[in-house]
Design a protein around this motif. Structure first.
Motif, short mmCIF file in Angstrom:
data_model
loop_
_atom_site.label_atom_id
_atom_site.label_comp_id
_atom_site.label_asym_id
_atom_site.label_seq_id
_atom_site.Cartn_x
_atom_site.Cartn_y
_atom_site.Cartn_z
N ILE A 1 -21.65 -28.92 15.94
CA ILE A 1 -22.75 -29.18 16.31
C ILE A 1 -23.59 -29.85 15.14
CG2 ILE A 1 -25.05 -28.73 17.48
CD1 ILE A 1 -22.78 -28.53 19.34
N LEU A 2 -24.25 -31.05 15.28
CA LEU A 2 -24.89 -31.74 14.38
C LEU A 2 -25.96 -30.92 14.09
CD1 LEU A 2 -24.86 -34.39 12.46
CD2 LEU A 2 -26.15 -35.48 14.20
N PRO A 3 -26.31 -30.62 12.94
CA PRO A 3 -27.65 -30.03 12.58
C PRO A 3 -28.94 -30.83 13.25
CG PRO A 3 -26.39 -29.83 10.84
CD PRO A 3 -25.62 -30.88 11.63
N LYS A 4 -29.73 -30.22 13.83
CA LYS A 4 -30.88 -30.82 14.69
C LYS A 4 -31.62 -31.33 13.70
CE LYS A 4 -34.01 -30.12 18.44
NZ LYS A 4 -33.82 -31.29 19.21
N HIS A 5 -31.98 -30.74 12.45
CA HIS A 5 -33.08 -31.27 11.69
C HIS A 5 -32.50 -32.58 10.97
CE1 HIS A 5 -30.51 -28.90 8.68
NE2 HIS A 5 -30.81 -29.77 7.83
N LEU A 6 -31.27 -32.95 11.19
CA LEU A 6 -30.94 -34.06 10.30
C LEU A 6 -30.94 -35.39 11.42
CD1 LEU A 6 -27.38 -33.18 8.87
CD2 LEU A 6 -29.62 -33.26 7.80
N ILE A 7 -31.07 -35.09 12.61
CA ILE A 7 -31.32 -36.30 13.49
C ILE A 7 -32.33 -37.10 13.10
CG2 ILE A 7 -31.55 -37.04 16.04
CD1 ILE A 7 -29.81 -34.54 16.63
N PRO A 8 -33.56 -36.92 12.97
CA PRO A 8 -34.78 -37.80 12.54
C PRO A 8 -34.38 -38.81 11.45
CG PRO A 8 -35.75 -35.78 13.22
CD PRO A 8 -34.08 -35.50 13.05
N LEU B 1 -33.31 -36.06 21.91
CA LEU B 1 -32.12 -34.88 21.72
C LEU B 1 -32.52 -33.57 21.44
CD1 LEU B 1 -29.92 -37.59 19.73
CD2 LEU B 1 -29.83 -37.11 22.17
N ASP B 2 -33.03 -32.99 22.45
CA ASP B 2 -33.33 -31.63 22.39
C ASP B 2 -32.31 -30.62 22.77
OD1 ASP B 2 -33.51 -32.16 25.23
OD2 ASP B 2 -35.31 -31.47 25.55
N PHE B 3 -30.92 -30.84 22.63
CA PHE B 3 -30.06 -30.18 23.23
C PHE B 3 -28.78 -30.35 21.78
CE2 PHE B 3 -30.09 -34.55 25.15
CZ PHE B 3 -28.77 -34.97 24.60
N ASP C 1 -23.37 -32.31 2.43
CA ASP C 1 -22.86 -30.90 2.60
C ASP C 1 -23.38 -30.44 4.09
OD1 ASP C 1 -25.74 -31.40 2.28
OD2 ASP C 1 -26.12 -29.26 1.22
N GLU C 2 -24.00 -31.24 4.87
CA GLU C 2 -24.24 -30.94 6.32
C GLU C 2 -23.49 -31.59 7.39
OE1 GLU C 2 -28.43 -29.04 6.93
OE2 GLU C 2 -28.81 -30.56 5.39
N MET C 3 -22.98 -32.78 7.14
CA MET C 3 -22.49 -33.80 7.98
C MET C 3 -21.51 -34.70 7.56
SD MET C 3 -25.27 -36.72 8.04
CE MET C 3 -23.92 -38.02 8.61
N SER C 4 -20.57 -35.00 8.31
CA SER C 4 -19.54 -36.19 7.97
C SER C 4 -19.81 -37.36 8.59
CB SER C 4 -18.07 -35.64 8.42
OG SER C 4 -18.07 -35.45 9.66
#
Length: 184
Positions: free
Chosen positions: A90-97, A149-151, A178-181
């Protein structure tokens, strides 16, 4: 009968398993069934979302015969017959914005999926529309992708001009490696 030395066969979809119309040719389907009959596990692997792979898995009778689906460029893998997750990143939610902000900065267009729709703020973009074709899904146009994207999100795809996408990727990895590719 000689025992088969292969246990699994992983297949990419677009341009490999499917034709230019994203359809499964009869010859490919029959060859896959022959491999399944020999005890070979078939793995469908794609950058597509699960909803973009499921129709092909159904056509290949994964619900009866079994098989593995790898979706979201490796973000999710599951046993199709049982529905059991093998891997679910799961993509860390805090990165989406921040991802969406960086994409907008370079004039590119983020896209995600909810299992029913392709979701984007950019309904008019041809690459966003093409993503709907590849995933056999309608577009859900939203005013704010991060707010919608609240899921749990496995993948945020960004479409646009390659040179701009390189800039997006470089900035994303500089800030969040360090949190995503991020890859093409």
């Amino acid at each position: 009968m000689e025992k088969n030395k292969f246990k699994a066969l992983a297949l990419d979809l677009d341009g490999t398993l499917t034709d230019s119309q994203k359809k499964l040719p009869k010859e490919n389907k029959e060859a896959i069934w022959k491999a399944m009959d020999q005890g070979i596990t078939i793995i469908l692997a794609s950058g597509r979302s699960t909803m973009g792979i499921d129709p092909l898995a159904k056509e290949l009778e994964f619900d009866k015969r079994g098989g593995i689906v790898i979706a979201f460029s490796g973000g999710k893998a599951y046993d199709y017959k049982t529905g059991t997750d093998i891997l679910n990143r799961i993509l860390p939610k805090h990165l989406i914005p921040d991802i969406c902000e960086i994409a907008a900065k370079y004039g590119t267009h983020p896209v995600s999926y909810d299992g029913v729709h392709v979701i984007s703020e950019y309904a008019e973009e041809p690459l966003v529309q093409f993503e709907c074709v590849c995933n056999y899904a309608p577009l859900l146009k939203v005013d704010s992708l991060p707010a919608h994207l609240d899921f749990p999100v496995n993948k945020l795809m960004i479409s646009g001009d390659h040179d701009q996408l390189v800039k997006v990727r470089d900035e994303l990895l500089e800030k969040h490696a360090d949190e995503m590719s991020s890859f093409f």
